[in-house]
Design a protein around this motif. Sequence first.
Motif, PDB file in Angstrom:
ATOM      1  N   GLY A  37      28.505   7.767   0.316  1.00  0.00           N
ATOM      2  CA  GLY A  37      27.666   8.751   0.994  1.00  0.00           C
ATOM      3  C   GLY A  37      26.188   8.418   0.897  1.00  0.00           C
ATOM      4  O   GLY A  37      25.796   7.252   0.949  1.00  0.00           O
ATOM      5  N   GLU A  38      25.372   9.452   0.738  1.00  0.00           N
ATOM      6  CA  GLU A  38      23.926   9.268   0.767  1.00  0.00           C
ATOM      7  C   GLU A  38      23.421   8.465  -0.438  1.00  0.00           C
ATOM      8  O   GLU A  38      23.740   8.761  -1.579  1.00  0.00           O
ATOM      9  N   VAL A  39      22.611   7.444  -0.127  1.00  0.00           N
ATOM     10  CA  VAL A  39      21.930   6.646  -1.140  1.00  0.00           C
ATOM     11  C   VAL A  39      20.452   6.691  -0.804  1.00  0.00           C
ATOM     12  O   VAL A  39      20.063   6.398   0.326  1.00  0.00           O
ATOM     13  N   ARG A  40      19.638   7.073  -1.788  1.00  0.00           N
ATOM     14  CA  ARG A  40      18.191   7.146  -1.602  1.00  0.00           C
ATOM     15  C   ARG A  40      17.528   5.987  -2.341  1.00  0.00           C
ATOM     16  O   ARG A  40      17.755   5.793  -3.531  1.00  0.00           O
ATOM     17  N   VAL A  41      16.710   5.233  -1.601  1.00  0.00           N
ATOM     18  CA  VAL A  41      15.964   4.099  -2.164  1.00  0.00           C
ATOM     19  C   VAL A  41      14.487   4.395  -1.982  1.00  0.00           C
ATOM     20  O   VAL A  41      14.048   4.704  -0.881  1.00  0.00           O
ATOM     21  N   THR A  42      13.735   4.302  -3.071  1.00  0.00           N
ATOM     22  CA  THR A  42      12.281   4.439  -3.005  1.00  0.00           C
ATOM     23  C   THR A  42      11.666   3.146  -3.510  1.00  0.00           C
ATOM     24  O   THR A  42      12.022   2.664  -4.584  1.00  0.00           O
ATOM     25  N   LEU A  43      10.758   2.586  -2.701  1.00  0.00           N
ATOM     26  CA  LEU A  43      10.066   1.348  -3.041  1.00  0.00           C
ATOM     27  C   LEU A  43       8.570   1.616  -3.067  1.00  0.00           C
ATOM     28  O   LEU A  43       8.000   2.051  -2.074  1.00  0.00           O
ATOM     29  N   ASP A  44       7.959   1.382  -4.219  1.00  0.00           N
ATOM     30  CA  ASP A  44       6.505   1.446  -4.372  1.00  0.00           C
ATOM     31  C   ASP A  44       6.059   0.048  -4.781  1.00  0.00           C
ATOM     32  O   ASP A  44       5.980  -0.280  -5.964  1.00  0.00           O
ATOM     33  N   ALA A  45       5.795  -0.793  -3.770  1.00  0.00           N
ATOM     34  CA  ALA A  45       5.460  -2.198  -4.033  1.00  0.00           C
ATOM     35  C   ALA A  45       4.152  -2.339  -4.783  1.00  0.00           C
ATOM     36  O   ALA A  45       3.996  -3.237  -5.614  1.00  0.00           O
TER      37      ALA A  45
ATOM     38  N   GLU B 154      28.328  -7.280   0.017  1.00  0.00           N
ATOM     39  CA  GLU B 154      27.362  -8.071   0.769  1.00  0.00           C
ATOM     40  C   GLU B 154      26.174  -7.158   1.045  1.00  0.00           C
ATOM     41  O   GLU B 154      26.352  -6.051   1.561  1.00  0.00           O
ATOM     42  N   LEU B 155      24.971  -7.611   0.700  1.00  0.00           N
ATOM     43  CA  LEU B 155      23.784  -6.789   0.898  1.00  0.00           C
ATOM     44  C   LEU B 155      22.716  -7.558   1.646  1.00  0.00           C
ATOM     45  O   LEU B 155      22.638  -8.781   1.531  1.00  0.00           O
ATOM     46  N   SER B 156      21.889  -6.816   2.385  1.00  0.00           N
ATOM     47  CA  SER B 156      20.735  -7.434   3.021  1.00  0.00           C
ATOM     48  C   SER B 156      19.571  -6.460   2.972  1.00  0.00           C
ATOM     49  O   SER B 156      19.751  -5.248   3.089  1.00  0.00           O
ATOM     50  N   SER B 157      18.392  -7.013   2.746  1.00  0.00           N
ATOM     51  CA  SER B 157      17.161  -6.241   2.723  1.00  0.00           C
ATOM     52  C   SER B 157      16.002  -7.186   2.999  1.00  0.00           C
ATOM     53  O   SER B 157      15.915  -8.258   2.414  1.00  0.00           O
ATOM     54  N   ASP B 158      15.120  -6.763   3.880  1.00  0.00           N
ATOM     55  CA  ASP B 158      13.938  -7.558   4.209  1.00  0.00           C
ATOM     56  C   ASP B 158      12.805  -7.349   3.222  1.00  0.00           C
ATOM     57  O   ASP B 158      11.720  -7.873   3.413  1.00  0.00           O
ATOM     58  N   GLY B 159      13.036  -6.562   2.181  1.00  0.00           N
ATOM     59  CA  GLY B 159      11.989  -6.294   1.209  1.00  0.00           C
ATOM     60  C   GLY B 159      11.155  -5.086   1.567  1.00  0.00           C
ATOM     61  O   GLY B 159      10.099  -4.859   0.987  1.00  0.00           O
ATOM     62  N   ASP B 160      11.643  -4.279   2.510  1.00  0.00           N
ATOM     63  CA  ASP B 160      10.905  -3.106   2.954  1.00  0.00           C
ATOM     64  C   ASP B 160      11.520  -1.794   2.463  1.00  0.00           C
ATOM     65  O   ASP B 160      11.141  -0.722   2.913  1.00  0.00           O
TER      66      ASP B 160
ATOM     67  N   GLY C 178       5.104  -1.805  -8.267  1.00  0.00           N
ATOM     68  CA  GLY C 178       6.286  -2.536  -8.726  1.00  0.00           C
ATOM     69  C   GLY C 178       7.390  -1.626  -9.198  1.00  0.00           C
ATOM     70  O   GLY C 178       7.918  -1.797 -10.287  1.00  0.00           O
ATOM     71  N   LEU C 179       7.759  -0.652  -8.365  1.00  0.00           N
ATOM     72  CA  LEU C 179       8.748   0.341  -8.761  1.00  0.00           C
ATOM     73  C   LEU C 179       9.785   0.540  -7.663  1.00  0.00           C
ATOM     74  O   LEU C 179       9.434   0.747  -6.501  1.00  0.00           O
ATOM     75  N   VAL C 180      11.058   0.468  -8.046  1.00  0.00           N
ATOM     76  CA  VAL C 180      12.170   0.766  -7.146  1.00  0.00           C
ATOM     77  C   VAL C 180      13.061   1.768  -7.850  1.00  0.00           C
ATOM     78  O   VAL C 180      13.409   1.582  -9.026  1.00  0.00           O
ATOM     79  N   THR C 181      13.427   2.839  -7.144  1.00  0.00           N
ATOM     80  CA  THR C 181      14.402   3.792  -7.681  1.00  0.00           C
ATOM     81  C   THR C 181      15.524   3.958  -6.670  1.00  0.00           C
ATOM     82  O   THR C 181      15.297   3.930  -5.465  1.00  0.00           O
ATOM     83  N   VAL C 182      16.735   4.116  -7.192  1.00  0.00           N
ATOM     84  CA  VAL C 182      17.911   4.342  -6.361  1.00  0.00           C
ATOM     85  C   VAL C 182      18.716   5.457  -7.000  1.00  0.00           C
ATOM     86  O   VAL C 182      18.969   5.446  -8.210  1.00  0.00           O
ATOM     87  N   ASP C 183      19.107   6.423  -6.182  1.00  0.00           N
ATOM     88  CA  ASP C 183      20.031   7.453  -6.627  1.00  0.00           C
ATOM     89  C   ASP C 183      20.811   7.938  -5.416  1.00  0.00           C
ATOM     90  O   ASP C 183      20.559   7.507  -4.297  1.00  0.00           O
TER      91      ASP C 183
ATOM     92  N   SER D  53       0.793  -1.211   0.000  1.00  0.00           N
ATOM     93  CA  SER D  53       0.000   0.000   0.000  1.00  0.00           C
ATOM     94  C   SER D  53       0.832   1.271   0.000  1.00  0.00           C
ATOM     95  O   SER D  53       0.459   2.248  -0.621  1.00  0.00           O
ATOM     96  N   ALA D  54       1.940   1.303   0.684  1.00  0.00           N
ATOM     97  CA  ALA D  54       2.660   2.548   0.884  1.00  0.00           C
ATOM     98  C   ALA D  54       3.909   2.637   0.018  1.00  0.00           C
ATOM     99  O   ALA D  54       4.526   1.636  -0.313  1.00  0.00           O
ATOM    100  N   VAL D  55       4.266   3.867  -0.305  1.00  0.00           N
ATOM    101  CA  VAL D  55       5.540   4.139  -0.942  1.00  0.00           C
ATOM    102  C   VAL D  55       6.524   4.408   0.186  1.00  0.00           C
ATOM    103  O   VAL D  55       6.258   5.222   1.074  1.00  0.00           O
ATOM    104  N   VAL D  56       7.646   3.706   0.164  1.00  0.00           N
ATOM    105  CA  VAL D  56       8.649   3.848   1.204  1.00  0.00           C
ATOM    106  C   VAL D  56       9.873   4.518   0.610  1.00  0.00           C
ATOM    107  O   VAL D  56      10.398   4.064  -0.405  1.00  0.00           O
ATOM    108  N   GLY D  57      10.311   5.589   1.236  1.00  0.00           N
ATOM    109  CA  GLY D  57      11.542   6.263   0.835  1.00  0.00           C
ATOM    110  C   GLY D  57      12.542   6.190   1.969  1.00  0.00           C
ATOM    111  O   GLY D  57      12.235   6.560   3.096  1.00  0.00           O
TER     112      GLY D  57
END
Length: 179
Positions: free
Chosen positions: A21-29, A124-130, A32-37, A8-12
Amino acid sequence: MEHGVGASAVVGVSTRDELFGEVRVTLDAAHGLVTVDGDGLPLVVVRRAAGTGDVDEQMPVGTRDGRRLALAVDGGAVPVSPGRGRLTRRSFRVDVTHAGVRYRLVPDSLTGSRLLRGAERVGELSSDGDGVVVARWVTGAGVRPVEVALGYALAAAFGTGALPMWMLLLDALGDLVPG
């Protein structure tokens, strides 16, 4: 790489990467959209095709079908090929080829995955899908900005980690037992 994601939610999320340095991840499940910059990083976008039916709620981007996915680096199309995600950890891999270099995100534990450049481990990366991604880069690997952006994007879009084969097999057998 199966994780429950609320659709339901867009997560930034903004993260401080150890190298860039700063990495911005936006997930709109839901879409079906992920952006990284980020600072000095290219824009990476992973997008599920509009109108895609049979959305997999366990997958942040909603599908492992490469035909229903598009990946772009700074606006240029990049082929993305996720594995089917069946009985082995390796089947949860995601392959990308950018500028003639093959990258692979592949689970190596219950919660983590490694990013390979060819056969060389770069992170090495980890993400719970959130949408939250934790990354550690290999010292001396000469990690490039595009690799950081791809690593974060793939981890956010597909999640990381997978059960070992014996646990997946037990789970599959459990599904066969009438209850």
